[in-house]
Design an enzyme around this catalytic site. Sequence first.
Site, PDB file in Angstrom:
ATOM      1  CB  CYS A 194       7.283  -1.113  15.828  1.00  0.00           C
ATOM      2  SG  CYS A 194       8.825  -0.469  15.137  1.00  0.00           S
TER       3      CYS A 194
ATOM      4  CB  CYS B 209       3.886  -0.776  13.475  1.00  0.00           C
ATOM      5  SG  CYS B 209       3.841  -0.422  11.706  1.00  0.00           S
TER       6      CYS B 209
ATOM      7  CB  CYS C  94       2.914   8.018   2.602  1.00  0.00           C
ATOM      8  SG  CYS C  94       3.476   6.892   3.893  1.00  0.00           S
TER       9      CYS C  94
ATOM     10  CD  GLU D  67      -2.822  -1.191   2.411  1.00  0.00           C
ATOM     11  OE1 GLU D  67      -4.002  -1.470   2.197  1.00  0.00           O
ATOM     12  OE2 GLU D  67      -2.387  -0.924   3.552  1.00  0.00           O
TER      13      GLU D  67
HETATM   14  N1  SAH Z   1       9.480   2.070   9.081  1.00  0.00           N
HETATM   15  C1  SAH Z   1       9.679   3.496   9.233  1.00  0.00           C
HETATM   16  C2  SAH Z   1       8.423   4.300   8.831  1.00  0.00           C
HETATM   17  C3  SAH Z   1       7.233   3.991   9.676  1.00  0.00           C
HETATM   18  S1  SAH Z   1       5.772   5.007   9.499  1.00  0.00           S
HETATM   19  C4  SAH Z   1      10.060   3.806  10.663  1.00  0.00           C
HETATM   20  O1  SAH Z   1       9.960   2.925  11.507  1.00  0.00           O
HETATM   21  O2  SAH Z   1      10.475   4.926  10.940  1.00  0.00           O
HETATM   22  C5  SAH Z   1       6.170   6.518  10.225  1.00  0.00           C
HETATM   23  C6  SAH Z   1       6.011   6.606  11.742  1.00  0.00           C
HETATM   24  O3  SAH Z   1       4.748   6.146  12.193  1.00  0.00           O
HETATM   25  C7  SAH Z   1       7.066   5.811  12.481  1.00  0.00           C
HETATM   26  O4  SAH Z   1       7.637   6.613  13.472  1.00  0.00           O
HETATM   27  C8  SAH Z   1       6.250   4.706  13.086  1.00  0.00           C
HETATM   28  O5  SAH Z   1       6.827   4.151  14.253  1.00  0.00           O
HETATM   29  C9  SAH Z   1       4.939   5.392  13.371  1.00  0.00           C
HETATM   30  N2  SAH Z   1       3.822   4.479  13.589  1.00  0.00           N
HETATM   31  C10 SAH Z   1       3.778   3.138  13.383  1.00  0.00           C
HETATM   32  N3  SAH Z   1       2.568   2.653  13.685  1.00  0.00           N
HETATM   33  C11 SAH Z   1       1.822   3.713  14.085  1.00  0.00           C
HETATM   34  C12 SAH Z   1       0.474   3.856  14.502  1.00  0.00           C
HETATM   35  N4  SAH Z   1      -0.356   2.820  14.526  1.00  0.00           N
HETATM   36  N5  SAH Z   1       0.052   5.090  14.839  1.00  0.00           N
HETATM   37  C13 SAH Z   1       0.873   6.159  14.747  1.00  0.00           C
HETATM   38  N6  SAH Z   1       2.142   6.077  14.339  1.00  0.00           N
HETATM   39  C14 SAH Z   1       2.623   4.874  14.015  1.00  0.00           C
END
Ligand code: SAH
Length: 360
Positions: free
Chosen positions: A117, A120, A106, A93
């Site tokens: 994480c 996530c 994005c 996506e």
């Molecule tokens: N893989 C990359 C990009 C992730 S998306 C990274 O880890 O940095 C961008 C941000 O959103 C990251 O800081 C990630 O930790 C955060 N994120 C992940 N899941 C989320 C959620 N459910 N709600 C809000 N932010 C989230």
Amino acid sequence: VEPPPRITARSRAAWVAFAEAQGEKAYRGRQVFQWVVGRGVRDPALMTDLPRGFRESVAAAHDSTAPLARWSSDSASGTEKLLMPLSGGDAVEAVLILEPTRTTACLSSQAGCPVACRFCASGLLGLRRNLDAGEILDQFMELRQRAAGMGRRVSHIVMMGMGEPLLNYPAVVQALGAIHDPEGGGIGARHLTISTVGLEKGVERLLQDRLPYTLAFSLHAPTDELRRSLIPFEGALDIAGLVGAARRYLEVKGREVTFEYVLLHEVNDRPEHARALVARLRGVRATVNLIPYNENPGLPFGRPPPADIDAFAASLRAGGLKVTVRKRKGHRILAACGQLRLQSLPDGEAAVQPPLAGLP
Ligand code: SAH
């Protein structure tokens, strides 16, 4: 037999090499790159300023079909989500975010994610595979076309879709190079952001390659203990490592990084977390971007109430930190940060989690 490479998979330099290998002048290769990445034209038959024979060789050696994109829209928040199938049966996506003064694409760098994480959705099934540069560029081209249909130009790129970009360094750097190239996507380097949990080798390499992109570090906690419990990934830098990398980025590139901090209710959003974060980041030139959690069905984390978000931000500001709070967009169609997930896996099939290749 290997299928031919996608027409988006070649860098500008590789197009030049292809042209020369066909006995053509180097600039013929550049022209193909301009057609594909600059103008979004994939069909060699439409590249009318190229000699017919060369058009035919380009067509014969490449897959010039467009991806079979599927879209969901959340017009209330100005979000368009792309579901893009990949060879091999998976799909990734990507999201177009329409705001009054900017249009952001994005993009995903991996199908699934090995970092996992806790909060996530993208890492729930582990990593399926890295995308190649063409598959990353395909997302950009699809979103750009969607934006154009709405009278918009993509102004910003964030590598914040699925995947850890620094675990797929060569493809991410090639795709961003093409998006940045004035003969390609033409988007300024400062408008291209790599978001990462912070991997030593990858960050090192970004510094060495002197890439001009904007960096965002996923910090998420004021202590290493809490951070490790949220990001239980061996290779992630600790907080001192992230702060050190931020300092070096400022020295070497003259650019401040952003620390992203997802606000998880009662996990890292308490007044004592704010105080500890102020103490930890005092004197570091950076901005903290607070991301109120976007809830994921099945994951045991909650979004803080608005008053807690405001109090956390106010506390950081009172401590002298620069703070922004990310607006929520696209959650109605599960397109907000951390809600993208691997699609089209047959039910119940366990995702393979290959050993991490790391950086070549
Ligand atoms: N893989 C990359 C990009 C992730 S998306 C990274 O880890 O940095 C961008 C941000 O959103 C990251 O800081 C990630 O930790 C955060 N994120 C992940 N899941 C989320 C959620 N459910 N709600 C809000 N932010 C989230």
